[in-house]
Design a protein around this motif. Structure first.
Motif, PDB file in Angstrom:
ATOM      1  N   ASP A   3       0.731  -1.205  -0.105  1.00 21.17           N
ATOM      2  CA  ASP A   3      -0.077   0.011  -0.088  1.00 21.17           C
ATOM      3  C   ASP A   3       0.728   1.261  -0.281  1.00 21.17           C
ATOM      4  OD1 ASP A   3      -2.507  -1.310   2.180  1.00 21.17           O
ATOM      5  OD2 ASP A   3      -2.279  -1.545  -0.082  1.00 21.17           O
ATOM      6  N   ARG A   4       1.963   1.277   0.657  1.00 21.59           N
ATOM      7  CA  ARG A   4       3.031   2.354   0.926  1.00 21.59           C
ATOM      8  C   ARG A   4       3.510   2.612  -0.569  1.00 21.59           C
ATOM      9  NH1 ARG A   4       6.737   3.886   5.623  1.00 21.59           N
ATOM     10  NH2 ARG A   4       7.924   5.582   4.657  1.00 21.59           N
ATOM     11  N   GLY A   5       3.821   1.514  -1.336  1.00 17.41           N
ATOM     12  CA  GLY A   5       4.476   1.847  -2.608  1.00 17.41           C
ATOM     13  C   GLY A   5       3.274   2.431  -3.680  1.00 17.41           C
ATOM     14  N   ALA A   6       2.046   1.979  -3.372  1.00 13.01           N
ATOM     15  CA  ALA A   6       0.998   2.431  -4.414  1.00 13.01           C
ATOM     16  C   ALA A   6       0.647   4.216  -4.010  1.00 13.01           C
ATOM     17  CB  ALA A   6      -0.242   1.653  -4.107  1.00 13.01           C
ATOM     18  N   GLY A   7       0.849   4.309  -2.713  1.00 13.50           N
ATOM     19  CA  GLY A   7       0.689   5.767  -2.397  1.00 13.50           C
ATOM     20  C   GLY A   7       1.791   6.603  -2.884  1.00 13.50           C
ATOM     21  N   LEU A   8       2.875   6.251  -3.050  1.00 15.29           N
ATOM     22  CA  LEU A   8       4.047   6.969  -3.903  1.00 15.29           C
ATOM     23  C   LEU A   8       3.883   7.331  -5.168  1.00 15.29           C
ATOM     24  CD1 LEU A   8       7.106   5.255  -1.866  1.00 15.29           C
ATOM     25  CD2 LEU A   8       6.202   7.739  -1.492  1.00 15.29           C
ATOM     26  N   GLU A  14       0.305  12.403  -9.363  1.00 12.01           N
ATOM     27  CA  GLU A  14      -0.381  13.694  -8.879  1.00 12.01           C
ATOM     28  C   GLU A  14       0.363  14.795  -9.117  1.00 12.01           C
ATOM     29  OE1 GLU A  14      -1.915  13.070  -4.947  1.00 12.01           O
ATOM     30  OE2 GLU A  14      -3.633  11.725  -5.713  1.00 12.01           O
ATOM     31  N   GLU A  15       1.687  14.718  -8.839  1.00  6.49           N
ATOM     32  CA  GLU A  15       2.594  15.992  -8.887  1.00  6.49           C
ATOM     33  C   GLU A  15       2.881  16.283 -10.198  1.00  6.49           C
ATOM     34  OE1 GLU A  15       5.075  19.000  -8.007  1.00  6.49           O
ATOM     35  OE2 GLU A  15       3.695  17.835  -6.645  1.00  6.49           O
ATOM     36  N   VAL A  16       2.918  15.296 -11.060  1.00  7.55           N
ATOM     37  CA  VAL A  16       3.198  15.286 -12.476  1.00  7.55           C
ATOM     38  C   VAL A  16       2.052  16.042 -13.075  1.00  7.55           C
ATOM     39  CG1 VAL A  16       3.184  14.366 -14.689  1.00  7.55           C
ATOM     40  CG2 VAL A  16       4.541  13.502 -12.934  1.00  7.55           C
ATOM     41  N   ILE A  17       0.874  15.970 -12.712  1.00  2.00           N
ATOM     42  CA  ILE A  17      -0.528  16.527 -13.250  1.00  2.00           C
ATOM     43  C   ILE A  17      -0.434  17.792 -12.849  1.00  2.00           C
ATOM     44  CG2 ILE A  17      -2.940  16.580 -12.781  1.00  2.00           C
ATOM     45  CD1 ILE A  17      -2.845  13.256 -12.799  1.00  2.00           C
ATOM     46  N   ARG A  18      -0.064  18.192 -11.547  1.00  4.82           N
ATOM     47  CA  ARG A  18      -0.172  19.512 -11.038  1.00  4.82           C
ATOM     48  C   ARG A  18       0.704  20.507 -11.762  1.00  4.82           C
ATOM     49  NH1 ARG A  18      -0.952  17.128  -5.903  1.00  4.82           N
ATOM     50  NH2 ARG A  18       1.128  17.074  -5.478  1.00  4.82           N
ATOM     51  N   ARG A  19       1.919  19.745 -11.960  1.00  5.12           N
ATOM     52  CA  ARG A  19       2.950  20.498 -12.888  1.00  5.12           C
ATOM     53  C   ARG A  19       2.539  20.881 -14.150  1.00  5.12           C
ATOM     54  NH1 ARG A  19       8.930  18.181 -11.167  1.00  5.12           N
ATOM     55  NH2 ARG A  19       8.787  18.694  -8.706  1.00  5.12           N
TER      56      ARG A  19
END
Length: 97
Positions: A3-8, A14-19
């Motif tokens: 789950d932790r890897g999926a969150g990353l 999300e960061e790429v989309i925001r940029r």
């Protein structure tokens, strides 16, 4: 741990989309006429009061408001067109407000 890897991955996506979205906004603002660009940046980016923007740009308050409205409308239309062209979130046949 899986789950932790999926969150990353989600966070990275999300960061790429925001940029990408930020780049689209910057480009839309760059394409504005000079006065509209200055008014929009001073009001919406820097947060100056309208009367200060008008005074510093040598505009009446009414002219400043008109230029701001035009700038916001132009940016909104530009972004709507770009997101629709790239398969953005808008459904076919709908309009944005």
């Amino acid at each position: 741990m899986a789950d932790r890897g999926a969150g990353l991955v989600t966070s990275a996506e999300e960061e790429v989309i925001r940029r990408l979205e930020a780049e689209l906004v910057v480009q839309a603002i760059r394409e504005l006429p000079d006065v509209q660009r200055r008014v929009l940046i001073m009001r919406d980016v820097l947060g100056y009061p309208g009367r200060v923007v008008a005074e510093r740009l040598g505009l009446s308050n009414a002219a400043m408001k008109s230029q701001l409205h035009r700038a916001r409308s132009t940016v909104r239309l530009s972004l709507d067109g770009r997101t629709e062209a790239t398969g953005g979130p808008h459904e076919p046949g709908t309009t944005s407000a």
